[in-house]
Write a protein that holds these residues in place. Structure first.
Motif, PDB file in Angstrom:
ATOM      1  N   THR A   1       0.832  -1.202   0.000  1.00 24.05           N
ATOM      2  CA  THR A   1       0.000   0.000   0.000  1.00 24.05           C
ATOM      3  C   THR A   1       0.867   1.253   0.000  1.00 24.05           C
ATOM      4  OG1 THR A   1      -1.796  -1.125   1.143  1.00 24.05           O
ATOM      5  CG2 THR A   1      -1.772   1.273   1.270  1.00 24.05           C
ATOM      6  N   ILE A   2       1.883   1.266   0.832  1.00 23.59           N
ATOM      7  CA  ILE A   2       2.785   2.415   0.903  1.00 23.59           C
ATOM      8  C   ILE A   2       3.480   2.628  -0.436  1.00 23.59           C
ATOM      9  CG2 ILE A   2       4.951   3.240   1.933  1.00 23.59           C
ATOM     10  CD1 ILE A   2       3.939   1.870   4.573  1.00 23.59           C
ATOM     11  N   SER A   3       3.952   1.553  -1.046  1.00 21.34           N
ATOM     12  CA  SER A   3       4.611   1.665  -2.355  1.00 21.34           C
ATOM     13  C   SER A   3       3.663   2.238  -3.398  1.00 21.34           C
ATOM     14  CB  SER A   3       5.129   0.306  -2.817  1.00 21.34           C
ATOM     15  OG  SER A   3       6.147  -0.147  -1.975  1.00 21.34           O
ATOM     16  N   GLY A   4       2.431   1.766  -3.384  1.00 17.74           N
ATOM     17  CA  GLY A   4       1.435   2.276  -4.329  1.00 17.74           C
ATOM     18  C   GLY A   4       1.139   3.749  -4.107  1.00 17.74           C
ATOM     19  N   LEU A   5       1.006   4.147  -2.854  1.00 19.85           N
ATOM     20  CA  LEU A   5       0.744   5.559  -2.541  1.00 19.85           C
ATOM     21  C   LEU A   5       1.928   6.436  -2.921  1.00 19.85           C
ATOM     22  CD1 LEU A   5      -1.015   5.117   0.904  1.00 19.85           C
ATOM     23  CD2 LEU A   5      -2.072   5.870  -1.242  1.00 19.85           C
TER      24      LEU A   5
END
Length: 82
Positions: free
Chosen positions: A69-73
């Motif tokens: 999720t962090i990578s996507g954000l």
């Protein structure tokens, strides 16, 4: 009965890994479930109880999801800032 079958049955009985059932009632494990069983076995081999091993594996999965999720954000922010 082999040792591995006994362990799979005990994981099913403990509701840690719930396989699908065939029409004849045979357990059908997905690849994901078998991977989870290997990870649980590793934790059990390290001396953790089944409950602890299951919690550790769940937390590892949650952490991996959070990293995704962090990578996507971050990627979305990078796109926005271009």
């Amino acid at each position: 009965m082999s040792r591995d079958n006994l362990e799979l049955r005990s994981l099913d009985s403990a509701a840690v890994v719930r396989p699908e059932r065939s029409g004849g009632g045979h357990r059908r494990y997905s690849r994901r479930q078998l991977t989870q069983v290997v990870r649980l076995r590793e934790q059990l081999d390290e001396g953790h109880s089944l409950a602890s091993a299951a919690r550790i594996v769940d937390l590892e999965d949650e952490l991996a999801d959070a990293h995704d999720t962090i990578s996507g954000l971050r990627a979305r922010l990078d796109e926005r800032d271009r």
